[in-house]
Design an enzyme around this catalytic site. Sequence first.
Site, PDB file in Angstrom:
ATOM      1  CD  GLN A   1      -2.729  -1.104   2.593  1.00  0.00           C
ATOM      2  OE1 GLN A   1      -2.727  -2.122   3.257  1.00  0.00           O
ATOM      3  NE2 GLN A   1      -3.367  -0.017   2.992  1.00  0.00           N
TER       4      GLN A   1
ATOM      5  CD  GLU B   1      -0.894   2.644   6.669  1.00  0.00           C
ATOM      6  OE1 GLU B   1      -1.990   2.185   7.030  1.00  0.00           O
ATOM      7  OE2 GLU B   1      -0.469   3.764   7.029  1.00  0.00           O
TER       8      GLU B   1
ATOM      9  NE  ARG C   1      -7.328   7.014  11.695  1.00  0.00           N
ATOM     10  CZ  ARG C   1      -7.990   7.960  11.014  1.00  0.00           C
ATOM     11  NH1 ARG C   1      -9.299   8.074  11.107  1.00  0.00           N
ATOM     12  NH2 ARG C   1      -7.346   8.787  10.233  1.00  0.00           N
TER      13      ARG C   1
ATOM     14  CB  ALA D   1      -5.930   7.407   6.414  1.00  0.00           C
TER      15      ALA D   1
ATOM     16  CD  GLU E   1      -9.449   3.449   7.528  1.00  0.00           C
ATOM     17  OE1 GLU E   1      -9.454   4.655   7.211  1.00  0.00           O
ATOM     18  OE2 GLU E   1      -8.619   2.963   8.304  1.00  0.00           O
TER      19      GLU E   1
END
Length: 774
Positions: free
Chosen positions: A215, A250, A328, A527, A730
């Site tokens: 990613q 990621e 987060r 994200a 997401e």
Amino acid sequence: MHKNKSHSALDLKKSQVEVSLKQSVKNIDSYTHVRGESLYVDDVNVRQGTFHAVVFDSPKAHGKIKSIDYSKAEALDGVERIFTYKDIPGDNQIGGIIPDEPLFAEEEVHFWGMPIALIVAKTELIARQARRLVKIDIEELPVITTAKEAKEKGSFINAPRSFKLGNTDKEFKDCEYVFEGETFSNGQEQLYIEAQGSYAEPLENGNIKITSSTQGPTAVQKTAARVLGLSMHKIEVDVTRLGGGFGGKEDQATPWAVMAALATYHLNQSVKLILNRHDDLRMTGKRHPYESTYKIGFSKDLKILAYEVEFLQNSGAAADLSPAIAERTLFHSTNSYFVPHVKSTVYSCKTNLPPNTAFRGFGGPQGMFVIESAIAKAAHEIGVSAREIQEINLLQENDEFSYGQIAKQVEAQNSWHSAKDTFNLKELEKEVEEFNKSNKSLKKGLALMPITFGISFTNTQMNHARALVHIYQDGSVGISTAAVEMGQGVNTKILQIAAQVFSIDKSKVKIETTNTTRVANTSPSAASSTADLNGKATLKACEILLDRLKDVASEDLKVSKETIILKDEFVYVNAKKTDLNWEALIFKTMAKRVALTENAHYATPKIHFDKTKEKGHPFAYHVYGTAIVIATVDCLRGTYTFDTVKAIHDYGKSMSEGIDLGQAEGGLVQGMGWMTMEEIAYDINGRLLSNALSTYKVPDVFSAPKNIEILPLETQGNEMAILKSKAVGEPPLMYGIGAYFAIQNAIKAFNPNYKLKFHAPMTPEKVLMSLYSN
Ligand code: MOS
């Protein structure tokens, strides 16, 4: 409660543009996917003489390496060479946020599956055979597998973080009701269909090209350069597509790419390293398990006045993305609710599990599960429905989040009431109640799950992207961005943008591979922000080119530029079609020596965050929605099915309804899997027990809800989203949290003595125990 029904004349004009975009767009990859023609890393044409590699990894979770004997493995016919940390010309370091993770273990091992060496051979089979011949002697050290134990022993990744709003200490004294409790949510395996993999090949002058299933191409490039002691320009990273990422690629696609590059560096030959499923499951990190404690206080009329929460994140043996994921969690600790007094703290706890990493939602789901648990517990104790508490506390316009951002264009109430009205909640509740009255061994449970999810990388400096747009002299278009296509349909969205701006047929546009030599210094596709960032950069580049083309047309047709538009591959003047078509215009532009290429840069405006104060405006906007989940529990067996999930989701003004619905349904079912059937298990020695698809089960078509209905919320959209089409990757995952509470409500209907537990996933075993517990 439905807002925004009136349109001004200007809005109407704008929305016509948007409507034309919404024409049903097929995912451009669907044809090759269905025919098995899409190309992944494993499909790269390999050079003659390419070597194949497997990773030799630690068979213990923690210990000192006393000796390793590679002699038998090296002697095996077909083995070319075995690489260890001693062969690294640069830094033996792959940590992105904190430099705490070696590529290969040196003196110690910190998790079961930690890479120690790379075995390179003529075939993968030979490399695997060689791996079994390696002898290792490890002096074992104490193993920590849980976050709680790590905290007790003071084992942390970094310093804890806290967000504060108001004064919880003071406020709790004025609360009518105060409840405390603890929760656990387990990890989750990303289970991308395509396992981790890479292919490295030598170019001229010591340059190396890496094809990676990542990613984050720039992360691969930067880390390979660091480990090999080379400058970044010596490393080219190319990505065609991923067979799924879900966050698992990621950061954690990087080591395999770097290892292949290391072998290529030494051997001056191509090297392919594709993990098989067993190796992938054992060696890579997953969603972080969280152990959390909370205290929640209410007024007499059920307003949440104060909320304190402490999250223990099981980070694993190295930081990886844990600090960002922890952050987060704090950003989402109050989900869709306004809480005037909040104190949330997160500890990233260092354990001897593989470094846990990004997974769709990135810590947000873990934070939201705790407040939903707190509300469920409070409702149970007070003797009301959780729905009443949820509803009365939903965010409203201009409410403040604990991190200082003021909520704008809030759709929490709108989506909640739309869901209630559209799906006739009263009727659904009545059906559940009546079913439970007339059934003994089957019970139904219903839960509502609102979501509020912030869009942007919380690390402000990562919110930027570039697009390189070429119009070729025959009028066809090629676009390069940092967007990595991993099944989410981002390439289709980017293609739509270009086709729309130029008003040309979609077949004239091609989305190129993601390549660090065409688009550099990129943020990962993560994200939920990929389409926004790369789409906005593409929009900008195309608009600049369009403006340039209008200059040429205006000169050619001797009319003022303002009178010109491009429509359906023709130039129009004052809304009248001319003879000048797209191809001719491009040819004339080329002949005039005007550039047909543009490179545009987009950086999200308005966002900022001050970590010293833990306050700011980190998100471009929020995505909202509300789901209704209904489960049926078999009270003899503890098994369950889901009758239905009905949701009203805030897509903004969706630019690709089919793709967005796919994301919403997939996210929902993945979230339900996390909450119900997916059970990661390590033994006390830190060995992964759920190490195969026979012991780790994700939802299939039989365990998915029998019926899913996700309808778009009517809104104005948000200017910060690409063409007002909000990020969708997401947020829908978190509707799945409702599955836990729907099952719990069914258990409550069967067993009046059930003491609520908040320990996810809610597996059939746990359901059965709860049905008959006191
Ligand atoms: Mo995603 S979990 O931000 O890769």
